[in-house]
Scaffold this motif. Structure first.
Motif, PDB file in Angstrom:
ATOM      1  N   TYR A 174      -8.675  -0.854  -8.524  1.00 27.64           N
ATOM      2  CA  TYR A 174      -9.367  -0.485  -7.295  1.00 27.64           C
ATOM      3  C   TYR A 174      -9.863  -1.728  -6.547  1.00 27.64           C
ATOM      4  O   TYR A 174      -9.789  -1.790  -5.322  1.00 27.64           O
ATOM      5  CB  TYR A 174     -10.533   0.437  -7.645  1.00 27.64           C
ATOM      6  N   ILE A 216       0.843  -1.202   0.000  1.00 29.73           N
ATOM      7  CA  ILE A 216       0.000   0.000   0.000  1.00 29.73           C
ATOM      8  C   ILE A 216       0.876   1.249   0.000  1.00 29.73           C
ATOM      9  O   ILE A 216       0.582   2.235  -0.678  1.00 29.73           O
ATOM     10  CB  ILE A 216      -1.023   0.001   1.170  1.00 29.73           C
ATOM     11  N   TYR A 250      -7.118  -3.304  -4.777  1.00 23.79           N
ATOM     12  CA  TYR A 250      -6.820  -2.487  -3.602  1.00 23.79           C
ATOM     13  C   TYR A 250      -7.765  -2.845  -2.453  1.00 23.79           C
ATOM     14  O   TYR A 250      -7.334  -3.089  -1.328  1.00 23.79           O
ATOM     15  CB  TYR A 250      -6.932  -1.000  -3.980  1.00 23.79           C
ATOM     16  N   SER A 264      -0.607  -2.596  -8.590  1.00 24.49           N
ATOM     17  CA  SER A 264      -1.719  -3.404  -8.095  1.00 24.49           C
ATOM     18  C   SER A 264      -1.434  -4.889  -8.197  1.00 24.49           C
ATOM     19  O   SER A 264      -2.071  -5.695  -7.532  1.00 24.49           O
ATOM     20  CB  SER A 264      -2.986  -3.077  -8.875  1.00 24.49           C
ATOM     21  N   THR A 319      -7.559   4.697 -10.226  1.00 24.42           N
ATOM     22  CA  THR A 319      -7.601   3.239 -10.073  1.00 24.42           C
ATOM     23  C   THR A 319      -8.864   2.589 -10.629  1.00 24.42           C
ATOM     24  O   THR A 319      -8.817   1.448 -11.066  1.00 24.42           O
ATOM     25  CB  THR A 319      -7.480   2.834  -8.591  1.00 24.42           C
ATOM     26  N   HIS A 346       2.532   1.442  -3.622  1.00 28.27           N
ATOM     27  CA  HIS A 346       1.504   1.598  -4.643  1.00 28.27           C
ATOM     28  C   HIS A 346       0.935   3.022  -4.593  1.00 28.27           C
ATOM     29  O   HIS A 346       0.812   3.694  -5.624  1.00 28.27           O
ATOM     30  CB  HIS A 346       0.410   0.561  -4.378  1.00 28.27           C
TER      31      HIS A 346
END
Ligand code: SF4
Ligand code: SF4
Lengths: 148, 392
Positions: free
Chosen positions: B255, B114, B258, B382, B199, B117
């Protein structure tokens, strides 16, 4: 639809800023190395050290198990004949530039002669300084500490 | 009308957003990527070949160097494979501690993910917060095994030592504060307009394509496939613990991946909480004189133990001649070790199925549909690749 998205993005923007804002009041976690130092754990795997027994004799008997176990061939041992037909360790070298600090040699030693210290500042100016001989391994290493 | 032509450029191998030494050859039409060709091998160390010249116990520290952000997971997968080869039963206590440490490694790996990224996409703050929490996990590792990054945390048959004093308290303290920290990261990112635009609907891969490209781990779950080896083929003691498998919203974009990883951190924290409360008493390493060296106190006093110890160190053990495959759900996907033994003390062949290597190939699919150069950065982020694992 569009206006909703604008409003929500402003709200989220403020929410994000509030997180960073509150962090202004959280005590800092940064350690001011080298002026501050952290204490390593008891099990820390730093520089190897050889031990002497209660009477000051070298514990290492030169069985070479540590050298045999080492995954990166960092340990070189030369043995020969000493007094009273005893085996003598002539030289014992650990090349810490090759060492992985995995601790397998310590586990392999059947005499508890080898152990690992909490010493981690091992940088030096030349390759030769990375090879620790018997003398270096029987005493604590000289470490240049930061002075203000 | 001026004439235009495609441009071929290099991205990497020295590029901060390729997470190591990955080289990508991009064919560009303006800013749109028409073709992407990953070029790997810059970090090749020949780890699989090295294994053929090492005893089984000696190879363990080398596995740290595959996915160096989650060294503990690599150790576990290797130990499980060798234990399967030997038919060795691991004590319950060791299994619980193994679960705790590998789940912590999942959290630590996701925290690095995280941080980097978000940094690639332009958010600097989560990086600092994530590394602050990761530090706590590394402290726990240091307390347990004495090393922070290259842990060599387990042994074939169990653990090298029992858990130290203060370990349980430290882990409990971490699991108590950690869910709040995840909320913090989410407050910064999950609904942030810039994050959403960078994203959402970027790097889409469908569930079917994901499976065909042998995607695994959080990257596959982001496409909506509920596949997790911890549930499908439970190893260690995962069948005694309760947790969910998050799958995102089912689109399969950056996304979604994520969201999955964020939720996974919470789930891992839950697993650690359960496991730490349940650690049973008992041995921390199996008793098997043929494969596991006897305890040190015995070696110092007992000649039989000393002989076993000598034999195991000098020669190693000789497993039966057969082939085994053992895999775990590593932070990045399915990590498996395939060992071919010819009955000698060294593996005849050792093949490592690393998740990053298999995951990277799906980049061909993700880049389709007019992705731009900046999207490539988001997609690589990702996928959460580690080059130590890809090149081996
Ligand atoms: S710590 Fe590991 S690499 Fe270093 S000398 Fe010992 S066995 Fe060899
Ligand atoms: S294993 Fe121990 S006793 Fe044997 S050579 Fe190494 S340090 Fe010396």
């Amino acid at each position: 639809m569009k206006i909703n998205r604008v409003i929500s993005s402003i709200i989220e923007f403020i929410r994000g800023l509030s997180v960073t804002f509150w962090h202004l009041f959280v005590p800092s976690v940064t350690l001011q190395y080298p002026r501050q130092r952290w204490t390593v754990s008891d099990r820390y795997r730093g520089l190897e050290r050889l031990a002497v027994d209660e009477e000051g004799r070298e514990r290492c008997v030169g069985c070479c198990l540590c050298a045999q176990m080492c995954p990166s061939n960092a340990i070189k041992i030369v043995t020969g004949e000493g007094k009273d037909y005893n085996k003598e360790v002539i030289s014992f070298e650990i090349d810490i530039a090759r060492c992985l600090f995995c601790g397998l040699c310590v586990e392999a030693c059947p005499k508890n002669a080898l152990s690992m210290t909490g010493e981690y500042e091992l940088a030096c100016y030349n390759r030769a300084g990375m090879i620790y001989t018997k003398e270096g391994l029987y005493k604590s290493p000289d470490v240049t500490r930061y002075k203000k | 009308m001026p004439e235009t032509q495609e441009l071929t450029i290099n991205m990497g191998p020295q590029h901060p957003s390729t997470h190591g030494v990955l080289r990508l050859v991009l064919n560009l039409d303006g800013e749109i990527i028409t073709k992407i060709t990953p070029d790997i091998g810059y970090l090749h160390r020949g780890i699989e070949k090295l294994a053929e010249d090492m005893t089984y116990a000696q190879f363990l520290p080398v596995t740290d160097r595959l996915d160096y952000l989650a060294a503990v997971s690599n150790n576990l997968a290797y130990c499980l494979a060798v234990e399967k080869l030997l038919g060795l039963e691991v004590p319950k206590r060791a299994s619980y501690v193994r679960v705790i440490l590998t789940e912590l490694s999942r959290i630590a790996s996701h925290l690095v993910w995280i941080g980097t990224h978000a940094l690639d996409i332009g958010a600097y703050t989560p990086f600092l917060y994530a590394f602050r929490e990761r530090e706590d996990i590394l402290d726990i590792y240091e307390l347990f095994c004495g090393s922070r990054l290259t842990t060599t945390c387990f042994r074939i048959g169990g653990l090298p030592q029992d858990i130290p004093e203060g370990f349980v308290e430290k882990v409990e303290k971490f699991t108590k504060i950690f869910p709040k920290k995840v909320d913090e990261y989410e407050a910064l990112l999950t609904k942030n307009e810039i994050w959403l635009r960078r994203t959402q609907f970027v790097g889409i891969i469908s569930a079917e394509d994901g499976i065909n490209y042998s995607l695994s781990g959080p990257s596959l779950r982001g496409s909506g496939v509920k596949w997790d080896i911890r549930k499908a083929e439970p190893y260690c003691v995962y069948d005694e613990l309760e947790f969910d498998i998050p799958t995102g919203r089912g689109i399969g974009d950056v996304y979604d991946r994520y969201l999955v990883r964020m939720e996974e951190m919470r789930q891992s924290c839950k697993i650690v909480q359960q496991a730490i409360a349940k650690i049973p008493d008992g041995d921390f390493i199996a008793t098997a004189a043929k494969f596991v060296p006897p305890p040190k106190e015995r070696v110092l006093t007992d000649i039989e133990a000393l002989i076993h110890h000598f034999k195991l160190v000098v020669e190693g053990f000789k497993p039966p001649a057969k082939e085994v495959y053992a895999c775990i759900e590593a932070p990045k996907g399915e990590l498996g070790f395939y060992i071919v033994s010819d009955g000698s003390n060294k593996p005849y062949r050792l093949k490592i199925r690393t998740p990053s290597f298999a995951n990277l190939q799906s980049i061909y699919k993700m880049i389709e549909g007019g992705m731009m150069v900046a999207d490539a950065v988001a997609i690589i982020g990702s996928l959460d690749i580690v080059l130590g694992e890809i090149d081996r």
